[in-house]
Structure formats: C-alpha cells, structure tokens
Design an enzyme around this catalytic site. Structure first.
Site, PDB file in Angstrom:
ATOM      1  N   HIS A 103       0.736  -1.299   0.054  1.00  0.00           N
ATOM      2  CA  HIS A 103      -0.139  -0.002   0.192  1.00  0.00           C
ATOM      3  C   HIS A 103       0.902   1.116  -0.048  1.00  0.00           C
ATOM      4  O   HIS A 103       0.576   2.384  -0.313  1.00  0.00           O
ATOM      5  CB  HIS A 103      -1.036   0.144   1.231  1.00  0.00           C
ATOM      6  CG  HIS A 103      -0.387   0.335   2.479  1.00  0.00           C
ATOM      7  ND1 HIS A 103      -0.014  -0.779   3.502  1.00  0.00           N
ATOM      8  CD2 HIS A 103       0.090   1.609   2.995  1.00  0.00           C
ATOM      9  CE1 HIS A 103       0.339  -0.154   4.324  1.00  0.00           C
ATOM     10  NE2 HIS A 103       0.198   1.267   4.430  1.00  0.00           N
ATOM     11  N   ASP A 133       0.091  -7.776   1.765  1.00  0.00           N
ATOM     12  CA  ASP A 133       0.645  -6.314   1.534  1.00  0.00           C
ATOM     13  C   ASP A 133       2.144  -6.141   1.560  1.00  0.00           C
ATOM     14  O   ASP A 133       2.667  -5.181   2.367  1.00  0.00           O
ATOM     15  CB  ASP A 133      -0.019  -5.426   2.661  1.00  0.00           C
ATOM     16  CG  ASP A 133      -0.026  -4.048   2.667  1.00  0.00           C
ATOM     17  OD1 ASP A 133       0.217  -3.578   1.301  1.00  0.00           O
ATOM     18  OD2 ASP A 133      -0.367  -3.340   3.617  1.00  0.00           O
ATOM     19  N   SER A 207       4.438   2.584   7.946  1.00  0.00           N
ATOM     20  CA  SER A 207       4.137   1.381   6.994  1.00  0.00           C
ATOM     21  C   SER A 207       5.226   0.962   6.184  1.00  0.00           C
ATOM     22  O   SER A 207       6.119   1.586   5.649  1.00  0.00           O
ATOM     23  CB  SER A 207       2.914   1.709   6.231  1.00  0.00           C
ATOM     24  OG  SER A 207       1.805   1.836   7.169  1.00  0.00           O
TER      25      SER A 207
END
Length: 471
Positions: A103, A133, A207
């Site tokens: 992402h 992911d 992230s």
C-alpha cells in the site's frame, strides 16, 4: 535467639530480592542506542509520486472576484496533477533489494528511496503481493548495508520480548520506537494474515518499516495500527517474517507469488459438529465441503473428510491450513492425514498453483431468493428440486432438497440456513427425497447421535451444518 533468627531471615530475603532485581535489570536493555546505530543504515524512507485527475476550480463556491477566491484557488483548475505519499522500507541485500508494504507504493509512477546517509536513489518495482501487503523494490547500487530476517516464531519473538520499530512516521524522517511483542498470530482481514502485535509506537509513514528483535533481525514488517484517532495507541501490527520471507523470495525470483493449492473448499469444525462426526475427539481440523477436479481429488480426498494433519503439522482450523498450504511450494508432494467415517486415511497430494487454478475450479456463482412448499423436518419445509424451484431460487444443483420455508426459532435458522438453500447430503449420504433425509435422521438417532451433519449448498458454495436432532 528469636530476634537473631528473624534478623537472619530478613537478610536472606533481602539478598533474594536483590538477586532477582539484578537478573531483571540484566535482561532489560539499558539502551537501544547500540542496536539503533547498528541497523539504521539499512532502513530507508520511501517517497512515491502519482498522477491524479485534476480538480475543478472554485466555481460556485465563492463569487468571481471575491476577496476569498484566492483561498479556494490552490493549484490549477484542471488537468492531471501530482500527488505524493510517504512510507518506510529496509534493505535486504547489498545489491539493492528493498522490502516495503504494497500500500506504500501501490499506483505510484515514481518511487524515490532516501537512505540514512541522505543519499537518494530512484527505485524499480520488482513485484507486489496485495494478499500480504508486501512489495519488493530494487535500486541500482552495490555494497549497501542490509539486514537479515529472523525467526518470528523463535527466541526474540515471544510474547513479552523487547522489539524496536524503525521508519518515517508522519514524514518526520528516521525515527525509532521500542516496546514488546504484545501478542502473536493475529489476523486482521487477509487470508494469509499472521501478524505480530506490538506496543512499539507505529504511526502513518511507518508502514513498510522493519520490526527488529534485540539481535538486529527483522521479525516483522510494520503494516497497520488499531486506533480510533489515527495515531498510535499502542496496538500496532507487523506481518511476521515467517510469511514475508516466502513472499519476498517468490517476488524476487518470479516477480509474482506462486502459492501452493490443495483444491478443496473447507470450513471449521464447530463444537456442535463433533457429535455428528465419527472418531472426532474435539473441534479441530478442517472439514472438506467440496472437492473439484484438482490435486485433492487426484489424491483420493472426499467431501466430508476432516483434514487433521498436513505435511506433518497438526491442523487446528481452516485459517492455519490455508496459511500452511499457501506457504508450501507448487509441485510439492505432501502427506495428508484425514478422518473419514471414523477411520484415519493417509493420502499424498501434489500441490497445484493457487493463482492459476482456483478461479477455474471454483467459478463465482449467483445467489437466490424466497417462498415455499411442504414436508416439515427439523423446522424446515423441504421439497425435491423441480424446474420451477430451480428457476425461482436460481439453483446450480440438480439433486437435493430445497428449503422452501424455515421456522424462525429452529436450530436450522440459528445456524444461518435460509430459503433457497439445498441439502444435498445427510450423514455423508446423498439425499434427493424427504424419505432419504428421514432415513438418515432415524439412523443417526439409532446410533445415539445428538445431531446430524448435512451438506448444504447456497449458489455454488457448499458448507456442512450440524442440526440438533429433536427428541
């Protein structure tokens, strides 16, 4: 004498407390500075650029020529514009392979890597896996400092162990936070989820960054937080290295994932099913509901089998089986132990590839609708399949009993059965008439069972349901 005894006892207790606190202070790190200094050169900030559709101008919001117009007219009124996003990552090889979250880079036209030294390099996307992911990037460089993956199931990854997160939170640049492993094997929403939960502060921008154990090994990739505010409240999640390593290896080798595929539909064994399955001693394993043409069928696996052991690993539930199968190589010969009608059967399955086979074996099917017909059993109104019922409920099967009515206070209703569902088996025997079903119910009662296991199909999806037998 008594006073001397108590004095000696107190001194002994004080010594024990001192020793215990000394051990605890030795296990608790005095500082994370050495670890941070060791691994920082391998952690990177990631900036992505994406072309987005242009915005309309302020027309209609304020009158033209208004003194407030300038506040609404930020940027061009039309045409494509550039949007940027920030994230983190880490280098896993000296020749420039970098791991991050999917992402972070999804939809990006340009990806720029900033190293701890301040050097910036463009990156090429090697491959992504939305299911976990995870994404792999590559920069054109050599002799880069890099970090290794550690064992997310081993020492240094136990609940209560110290961990350190690194990344680029809220675009503030390289940052370190520390905490402990709060929980293991967490699932959020993905099929292959195996998250480490930590209270080390993770925020937007973290992230894709690494979660380190105290040996400087990556045991997780920081991916998500649970927060009502959008900021860290001490509940962060990092995808475990056990999952990530396999995905990264495949993305580097093939540019895509190649997951093992068993070729069955499965469901969890619930406590109320145990009494209806011969030889099962508890709610464990994965119950097979459908076996289309594929690896499982070739091995002799059948609908109604309970998969208890896969490749030497005892299976607790469907989630565990899916994860283990997905992490297995395509083409691998795997021993599988199933429970079938009270007996253990040993099978050997040669795994297929999920990405190319699943959609063919399990094509999407359409749902259904409602109203009814006679023959009351276990709170259900049942009817053999007719052309009219097939059309009414958009049925995809030709044999079985259609549920045309259901008592709202019945066990069947509490198990989620609805009008239009089709019962195709009872106690693993096919049923095409009400008499067939009654016979299986009578046999179950004679055998002393308290429930009967039925295979129910809704659209193209089968599932087993254990219905409690009426006294």
């Amino acid at each position: 004498m008594v006073t001397a005894f108590f004095t000696t006892l107190l001194m002994a207790l004080a010594f024990v407390v001192l020793q215990a606190s000394s051990v605890l202070s030795q296990e608790r790190p005095a500082t994370f500075a050495d670890l941070a200094e060791q691994v920082s050169p391998s952690v990177v900030n990631i900036t992505t650029s994406t072309t987005v559709a242009g915005r309309l101008g302020p027309q209609g919001l304020v009158p033209e020529g208004s003194p407030f117009e300038e506040f609404f007219n930020q940027g061009p009124r039309g045409g494509p514009q550039r949007s940027s996003a920030l994230g983190s990552g880490f280098v896993i090889s000296d020749d420039g392979f970098i791991v991050t979250n999917n992402h972070v880079i999804e939809g990006a036209d340009e990806i720029l890597i900033e190293f701890y030294s301040g050097v910036e390099l463009p990156a090429e996307l090697i491959g992504t896996d939305p299911n976990t992911d995870i994404a792999v990037l590559k920069v054109d460089a050599v002799n880069l400092p890099f970090v290794n993956f550690g064992n997310s199931n081993g020492e240094g990854a136990r609940v209560g162990d110290w961990v350190m997160a690194m990344g680029n939170p809220l675009g503030q640049g390289f940052s370190v936070s520390a905490g402990i492993v709060s929980a293991r094997n967490r699932a959020l929403s993905g099929t292959y989820d195996d998250y480490i939960q930590t209270d080390a502060a993770i925020n937007r921008g973290n992230s894709g960054g690494p979660l380190f154990n105290m040996d400087g090994e990556v045991i997780g990739v920081n991916t998500a937080i649970l927060s009502p505010t959008g900021g860290s409240i001490g509940i962060g999640f990092a995808m475990s290295s056990e999952v990530v390593v396999n995905v990264v290896d495949q993305l580097i080798e093939f540019g895509e994932t190649r997951r093992g595929w068993l070729g069955v539909r499965i469901q969890d064994v619930t406590p109320d099913m145990v009494a209806a399955i011969d030889g099962l001693d508890g709610a464990r394993g994965a119950l097979v509901t459908d076996v289309p043409a594929g690896p499982a069928e070739d091995s002799g696996m059948m609908s109604g089998d309970v998969i208890l052991i896969f490749d030497g690993i005892e299976i607790e539930d469907t989630r565990e089986l899916v994860r283990i199968v997905g992490n297995s190589p395509v083409g691998k010969e795997v021993p599988v132990t199933v429970l079938r009608e009270g007996d253990m059967e040993e099978l050997t399955v040669v795994l297929g590839r999920r990405e190319t086979s699943e959609a063919v074996a399990f094509p999407a099917a359409a749902p259904e609708e409602a109203p009814g017909e006679p023959s009351e059993i276990l709170g259900l109104s049942l009817s053999p399949i007719t052309p009219e019922l097939s059309e009414q409920f958009s049925l995809t099967v030709e044999q079985g009993l259609v549920i045309t009515g259901i008592s709202p206070d019945s066990d069947a209703a509490s198990k989620g059965l609805i009008e239009g569902d089709v019962i195709t088996e009872a106690s693993r025997q096919p049923v095409s008439s009400v008499a067939d079903l009654k016979e299986q119910i009578d046999l179950a009662i004679e055998a002393g069972r308290t429930s009967v296991l039925m295979l129910v199909r809704r659209g193209g999806d089968p599932r087993f349901v254990a219905l409690v037998l009426e006294e």
